[in-house]
Design an enzyme around this catalytic site. Structure first.
Site, PDB file in Angstrom:
ATOM      1  N   CYS A 136      29.750 -25.518   3.171  1.00 57.36           N
ATOM      2  CA  CYS A 136      30.016 -26.884   3.612  1.00 57.36           C
ATOM      3  C   CYS A 136      31.320 -26.934   4.410  1.00 57.36           C
ATOM      4  CB  CYS A 136      30.019 -27.835   2.425  1.00 57.36           C
ATOM      5  SG  CYS A 136      29.789 -29.572   2.892  1.00 57.36           S
ATOM      6  N   HIS A 168      25.093 -26.599  -0.891  1.00 60.75           N
ATOM      7  CA  HIS A 168      25.790 -26.492  -2.169  1.00 60.75           C
ATOM      8  C   HIS A 168      24.833 -25.928  -3.219  1.00 60.75           C
ATOM      9  CE1 HIS A 168      29.522 -28.463  -1.100  1.00 60.75           C
ATOM     10  NE2 HIS A 168      28.844 -29.434  -0.513  1.00 60.75           N
TER      11      HIS A 168
END
Length: 501
Positions: free
Chosen positions: A332, A437
């Protein structure tokens, strides 16, 4: 409404773990039970099946209760973006960013309304609600407009159990002081005390239990042992320190670049249960060392955290490490940092419009931050160009503002279920960037990546460890352990009698 609320004398006393254990115990007894926390402050979040964002702890507690997590379990999530400002996630969607003062002055009534709405939904669907408080219920400077402790107990009309952490010391003063600072009507709701994180022979605390009950007039409902490696995700910086302090001393050295505004650090937790892995935080260049791999995690403020890396001169160390063939994964915000440039057109990342910053220049891509956040549950497979097994399923979730565009043709890392591509796969997996994630919670992928590192070090391959199965078993073990040290029949009696008033 039938329920019970777990409040604490301070942060990190073990409220989340106790709520998790109670949810599993009640679920095992055939009770339709749900967790609830009105307001969370954490950058460690969970994406529900419908793409909404809630606190990570409530997602895990729902798993323990064997129910699907929903926004009604955590209607307000505050995600810190600086020391002064936090993003308000309201019923799973980003609403606005406010200062602490702005939040208290302008959001309080709206917060009360959504808490009442959430409690109504949960009361209709479940038999029992196990509610978690936050911090201490007697923060005097905040008490008049609080949305997470005694006000919630009043709205739900449930009894309160006060938890204290004996491991940190001062347990008697913290309990007596907390009870003394409560208002009389609040004090009447406290029906029990739990002592948590006791080390050693619990029978040695019998005199302490007697003293507390005589002094306060409140029964001690249990003295719980310190539970190592419980795998219940924490919420704050204290949880990071305690959870990652008991790391293994393995032969695979993985360095995690510490970011001040780190988010979703639960991405890293599976490595704590790989016996060969040493997981360590790198705060400055003196701690970098000679790792076998580095991970740059997610962040709530990518540009600010990249600036922090440059101030610490960690950017140069990372660039040199990768140039020499070191394994690197950026997740991310970490993925964005590995790119060539970041552009904050509307100020959604920094709060200042038209901010630009050069990235580390490892991945040929630039990221532009927009106002609309992507929050999705993701189902994917390895991209066929990676050479990895293309039928291998990968699951996780996205929570990000930026959109990353490549400046030249590259090898994507994943192909998503909707046909789109995600991430970067460079040098046969030496460099990986992704928005996914919980990548390393996929047992097959984590094993694949660790075996790449083992091969480079001349070590034999290891078999897959099923962390997900282990975690569910841990729910059962923790529940059994907690139940054996609680006056569980009395707790159930309190819930039933209070809820029948």
């Amino acid at each position: 409404m039938k329920g019970i609320m777990i409040q604490g004398t301070a942060s990190d006393v073990g409220k989340s773990l106790i709520v998790t254990a109670m949810c599993r115990i009640l679920a095992d007894e055939g009770v339709r039970v749900t967790p609830f926390k009105s307001q969370n402050m954490s950058n460690n979040s969970y994406v529900t099946i419908d793409g909404k964002e809630i606190g990570r702890a409530q997602g895990i507690q729902a798993e323990a209760a064997r129910v699907e997590p929903s926004v009604w379990m955590n209607p307000i999530l505050l995600k810190p973006r600086s020391d002064q400002y936090a993003e308000i996630v309201y019923l799973g969607k980003a609403l606005e960013t406010l200062s602490g003062r702005g939040y208290r002055d302008h959001f309080y009534e709206q917060g009360l309304a959504v808490i009442q709405q959430s409690l109504h939904h949960l009361a209709e669907e479940y038999d029992v609600v196990v509610i978690e408080g936050a911090g201490s219920p007697v923060e005097i400077n905040l008490k008049d407009r609080e949305l997470v402790n005694m006000k919630v107990a009043e709205l739900a009309d449930v009894p309160v159990v006060l938890v204290a952490d004996i491991d940190r010391g001062g347990v008697f003063a913290s309990i007596v002081g907390t009870l003394d600072l409560l208002e009389p009507n609040e004090r009447q709701r406290v029906v029990g005390i739990i002592i948590n994180k006791f080390r050693g022979d619990i029978t040695l605390f019998e005199d302490g239990v007697q003293w507390l009950e005589e002094k306060t007039g409140v029964p001690v409902l249990g003295v719980l042992p310190y539970v190592e490696n419980h795998m219940i995700d924490g919420e704050d910086s204290l949880s990071i320190r305690t959870q990652f302090s008991n790391r293994n001393k393995g032969i695979l050295d993985i360095a995690v670049i510490h970011l001040p505004f780190i988010s979703n650090y639960s991405d890293l937790e599976p490595f704590l249960y790989e016996e060969e892995v040493t997981l360590r935080w790198v705060h400055n260049k003196g701690e970098f060392g000679q790792p076998d791999a580095i991970i740059i995690p997610g962040t709530k403020s990518t540009i600010n955290d990249l600036n922090h890396l440059k101030e610490k001169q960690l950017d140069i160390l990372v660039q040199n490490y990768i140039a020499k063939g070191g394994f690197t994964v950026g997740i991310c915000g970490g993925y964005q940092i590995l790119g060539e440039e970041m552009i904050d057109e509307g100020g959604s990342d920094t709060g200042i419009s038209n901010q630009k910053m050069k990235g580390l220049g490892i991945i040929p891509a630039s990221t532009t931050f927009y106002q609309e956040k992507e929050t999705n549950r993701v189902f994917a497979k390895y991209h066929k160009a990676t050479g990895l097994p293309s039928n291998q399923p990968i699951e996780g979730y996205e929570i990000h503002l930026g959109k990353t565009i490549f400046s030249k043709e590259v090898c994507p890392f994943l192909t998503l279920a909707n046909g789109s591509e995600d991430g970067y796969f460079g040098n046969d997996g030496q460099i990986i960037g992704t928005y996914l994630h919980h990548l390393f919670h996929n047992d097959e992928w984590r094993n694949q990546w660790l075996n790449m590192i083992r091969k480079k070090k001349g070590l034999p391959y290891e078999q897959i460890r099923s962390i997900s199965e282990y975690k569910d078993k841990r729910f059962d073990l923790i529940a059994a352990e907690m139940k054996s040290h609680l006056k569980w029949d009395l707790i159930k009696q309190i819930i039933d009698q209070w809820g029948s008033k």
